[in-house]
Design a protein around this motif. Structure first.
Motif, PDB file in Angstrom:
ATOM      1  N   ILE A 277       0.839  -1.209   0.000  1.00 59.13           N
ATOM      2  CA  ILE A 277       0.000   0.000   0.000  1.00 59.13           C
ATOM      3  C   ILE A 277       0.872   1.256   0.000  1.00 59.13           C
ATOM      4  N   ASN A 278       1.945   1.239   0.789  1.00 63.22           N
ATOM      5  CA  ASN A 278       2.844   2.396   0.823  1.00 63.22           C
ATOM      6  C   ASN A 278       3.481   2.648  -0.541  1.00 63.22           C
ATOM      7  N   ASP A 279       3.836   1.564  -1.257  1.00 61.47           N
ATOM      8  CA  ASP A 279       4.381   1.721  -2.607  1.00 61.47           C
ATOM      9  C   ASP A 279       3.375   2.397  -3.532  1.00 61.47           C
ATOM     10  N   ILE A 280       2.125   1.957  -3.453  1.00 58.54           N
ATOM     11  CA  ILE A 280       1.076   2.537  -4.302  1.00 58.54           C
ATOM     12  C   ILE A 280       0.884   4.020  -3.972  1.00 58.54           C
ATOM     13  N   LEU A 281       0.888   4.349  -2.682  1.00 60.30           N
ATOM     14  CA  LEU A 281       0.716   5.745  -2.275  1.00 60.30           C
ATOM     15  C   LEU A 281       1.902   6.589  -2.722  1.00 60.30           C
ATOM     16  N   ASP A 282       3.106   6.038  -2.608  1.00 64.11           N
ATOM     17  CA  ASP A 282       4.284   6.769  -3.078  1.00 64.11           C
ATOM     18  C   ASP A 282       4.199   7.028  -4.570  1.00 64.11           C
ATOM     19  N   MET A 283       3.765   6.011  -5.327  1.00 63.42           N
ATOM     20  CA  MET A 283       3.624   6.169  -6.769  1.00 63.42           C
ATOM     21  C   MET A 283       2.623   7.283  -7.085  1.00 63.42           C
ATOM     22  N   SER A 284       1.512   7.307  -6.356  1.00 64.18           N
ATOM     23  CA  SER A 284       0.490   8.334  -6.590  1.00 64.18           C
ATOM     24  C   SER A 284       1.040   9.723  -6.300  1.00 64.18           C
ATOM     25  N   LYS A 285       1.827   9.841  -5.234  1.00 65.80           N
ATOM     26  CA  LYS A 285       2.410  11.141  -4.900  1.00 65.80           C
ATOM     27  C   LYS A 285       3.420  11.577  -5.959  1.00 65.80           C
ATOM     28  N   ILE A 286       4.188  10.623  -6.471  1.00 64.74           N
ATOM     29  CA  ILE A 286       5.170  10.950  -7.502  1.00 64.74           C
ATOM     30  C   ILE A 286       4.462  11.420  -8.767  1.00 64.74           C
ATOM     31  N   GLU A 287       3.408  10.713  -9.182  1.00 67.54           N
ATOM     32  CA  GLU A 287       2.686  11.098 -10.397  1.00 67.54           C
ATOM     33  C   GLU A 287       2.009  12.446 -10.232  1.00 67.54           C
ATOM     34  N   ALA A 288       1.627  12.813  -8.995  1.00 66.14           N
ATOM     35  CA  ALA A 288       1.025  14.122  -8.735  1.00 66.14           C
ATOM     36  C   ALA A 288       2.081  15.164  -8.396  1.00 66.14           C
ATOM     37  N   ASP A 289       3.364  14.777  -8.479  1.00 62.00           N
ATOM     38  CA  ASP A 289       4.491  15.649  -8.165  1.00 62.00           C
ATOM     39  C   ASP A 289       4.385  16.207  -6.746  1.00 62.00           C
ATOM     40  N   LYS A 290       3.990  15.350  -5.801  1.00 66.38           N
ATOM     41  CA  LYS A 290       3.837  15.783  -4.411  1.00 66.38           C
ATOM     42  C   LYS A 290       4.735  15.018  -3.450  1.00 66.38           C
TER      43      LYS A 290
END
Length: 648
Positions: free
Chosen positions: A321-334
């Motif tokens: 889950i943490n990997d998925i959240l990190d990926m989402s933050k990276i794609e949103a540049d956050k």
């Protein structure tokens, strides 16, 4: 100044027949008009069948007839007439009703003073539009960038525009190049084959080919021909228009590349979702299965075994889950970094403690080599740096066969007065990675090979996330490997150099953490939590601490309970996402309550919102701290110790 216009009549002229004059005016004019000395229309008369469509203009300024763009011209003409410099003026302009009128105005005088103008108007709209059209057509042909040639029915060149010479690279003053010179052999044959056949049948042909410039270079073109025929349907003229489509083809190529990339991305995402479904369901199956077995087990050791396995599966699931959240933050540049000072050696000890269990299971030789000149303390984001190193080590352990070797090394490459450049490397004796696989290794949703996820598991996100973290830290990451001969992942890290650092406070904090005090007898907590099972978990986790707990099922209830008896509570654990009133608003209302305790009571966020901006929002709302979900007991007890047991 011109004087009054006078008429002269011969002595023997007799009575003058003025009917010709009336017929002349009615035949060749649309209307007659008279203006006063201020150029206001005194009188206007038009023919019944006239195209002069302006109405109700008597009594209005003559300038009002003209469109705004032509009024300066009209005003200048009227000034010339008033000055007496000319006996008459003929000019045309566009009226407010989009009709062009040609005016002939002459001044007239009373008592030798300018009294106004009178004259006639003719509608020249159609003629003017044709002139404008011809002007623009000529401009397009003469000044345009397209290649235009016109031939007669025998193929003789009649005209070749400047754009043709420019496109083909010839001097306009030179002799026009022939079709054999201008076209490639293939295109020439198409033009004089299917092209002429199509002209004879349909009067039109279009095709793509290549134009040969004077220097021999080729220009991709769109070639169009059409014919002009006479009354017998015989071709009298052939027009050839050629357009340079270099930019269009480049754009078309980019669109095709984007389409292929999008399709590949969709395939990759589909594979990723399939792998992710497997990765999530596997630990979930273990959790549910082990919990059910444990519930039905009679032996306490059997229960403990099942719950330990369920706990391990749950932590694995949390990592996904943490990997998925990190990926989402990276794609949103956050994805942001949080810098702090820490010991390199102790960071490595924490990392190896985490991965050593799996290495021991496979009987691997795990070696950590810390260079002697690596600083003891650095300033960096310890959590994110540990995340990258842990990911590389975990991969190396995963893909290295039993009894293999994994080496983690950190060395100094360069330093200055306040910066140090480190290189971190993880090498293994594993299965290796081919050059083709390396090309997509750091991409989202991709693993080196589709079969890897089936054999070894994993989401294919770890390396992509690691790459982004390294880049945010100002470094670069790369891999050196060949299929079957192991791999070495390396990345650079530029960080602030701390030569003298007092870590006694850190040591004290770590010592406190290893010997926590969990006796909170005599204290009362208010826990705002809307999920029943989470309330049950909190009760169980804190049961042995002796603390009294009261629950509020939403933020609104939490505010009411506190305001009803502020002195009753020693600390508030506040969830964020709750119905009726969220944790942010509840905290603000508590802080605003007219009570000294409302300003001082510790409020700790207890929420699954764990991004940096979430923590900042909690502090801005008036909270004192933050602990994430799933609950980390050590972290929770650390917060409770800090506020409930001063000096702990």
């Amino acid at each position: 100044m011109w004087g009054k216009i006078t008429e002269e009549i011969a002595p023997d002229a007799g009575e003058i027949d003025s009917s010709w004059l009336i017929n002349f005016w009615s035949t060749f004019t649309e209307c007659i008009i008279e203006l006063d000395a201020n150029n206001v229309i005194r009188y206007v008369k038009k023919k019944a069948d006239s195209s002069f469509v302006l109405k109700d203009i008597a009594g209005k300024p003559f300038l009002d007839i003209a469109t705004e763009g032509d009024r300066e011209l009209v005003a200048d003409k009227l000034d010339q007439l008033k000055a007496g410099d000319v006996p008459y003026l003929r000019f045309q302009f566009l009226s407010v009703l989009d009709r062009y009128y040609r005016w002939t105005l002459a001044p007239y005088y009373k008592n030798d003073m300018y009294a106004g103008c009178h004259g006639v108007a003719v509608d020249v709209t159609e003629q003017t539009k044709k002139e404008i059209t011809l002007h623009w057509q000529n401009a397009i042909i003469e000044d345009g960038r397209d290649f235009i040639k016109i031939f007669d029915e025998k193929g003789n060149l009649l005209y070749m525009n400047p754009g043709a010479y420019k496109m083909a690279g010839y001097d306009p003053s030179s002799e026009a190049p022939s079709s054999e010179q201008l076209y490639t052999k293939e295109h020439y044959e198409r033009v004089y084959g299917e092209g002429l056949d199509a002209l004879r049948k349909n009067g039109f042909w279009s095709g793509r080919g290549d134009l040969v410039r004077s220097d021999g270079t080729l220009v991709p073109i769109e070639h169009t021909m059409f014919s002009i025929v006479d009354n017998n349907n015989d071709i009298v003229l052939i027009a050839s228009i050629i357009r340079d489509i270099t930019v269009f083809l480049e754009h078309e190529k980019k669109l095709e590349e984007a389409r292929v990339a999008a399709e590949a991305a969709n395939v990759a995402k589909s594979v990723f979702l399939s792998n992710m479904s497997h990765e999530i369901r596997t630990p979930m199956n273990a959790i549910i299965g082990m919990v059910n077995i444990g519930l039905n087990a009679d032996n306490i050791d059997r229960k403990n075994y099942c719950f330990e396995r369920a706990d391990g599966a749950a932590k694995h699931l949390l990592g996904i889950i943490n990997d998925i959240l990190d990926m989402s933050k990276i794609e949103a540049d956050k994805l942001e970094l949080s810098y702090g000072v820490f010991s390199v050696e102790k960071m490595l000890a924490n990392i190896t403690n985490m991965v050593n269990v799996r290495a021991e299971e496979k009987d691997l030789n795990l070696i950590v080599d810390l260079g002697h000149d690596v600083p003891t303390y650095i300033k960096c984001d310890e959590v994110r740096l540990s995340q990258v190193i842990t990911n590389l080590l975990s991969n190396a352990i995963k893909f290295t066969p039993e009894k293999g070797t994994v080496v983690l090394s950190i060395n100094k490459l360069d330093d200055s007065d306040n910066e140090v450049l480190l290189v971190i490397e993880v090498a293994d004796t594993g299965i290796g990675i081919s050059e083709e696989q390396q090309a997509r290794l750091f991409s989202y949703f991709n693993q080196a090979d589709a079969s890897i996820s089936q054999k070894y598991g994993g989401t294919g996100l770890g390396l992509a996330i690691s790459k982004r973290i390294v880049e945010l830290m100002g470094g670069v990451i790369w891999v050196e490997s060949d299929s079957g001969s192991g791999s070495k992942f390396s990345f650079t890290l530029k960080t602030e150099l701390l030569k003298d650092h007092d870590d006694s406070k850190g040591e004290k904090a770590r010592h406190s953490k290893t010997m926590p005090k969990h006796d909170y007898s005599g204290h009362t907590l208010l826990i705002a939590e809307d999920i029943e099972i989470n309330r049950e978990i909190m009760s169980a986790l804190l049961e042995e601490s002796g603390v009294a707990i009261e629950f509020a099922e939403n933020g609104k209830t939490a505010v009411s309970m506190f305001c009803a008896n502020p002195g009753k509570y020693d600390l508030i654990l506040m969830d964020i996402n709750m119905p009726e009133m969220d944790g942010y608003e509840a905290t603000r209302k508590i802080r605003a309550f007219h009570s000294t305790k409302a300003k001082t009571i510790p409020i700790i966020a207890m929420t699954a919102n764990v991004f940096k901006e979430d923590i900042e929002n909690c502090i801005l709302a008036g909270m004192n701290g933050h602990t994430g979900k799933p609950i980390d007991l050590d972290e929770l007890f650390k917060e409770l110790n800090h506020y409930l047991i001063p000096g702990a």
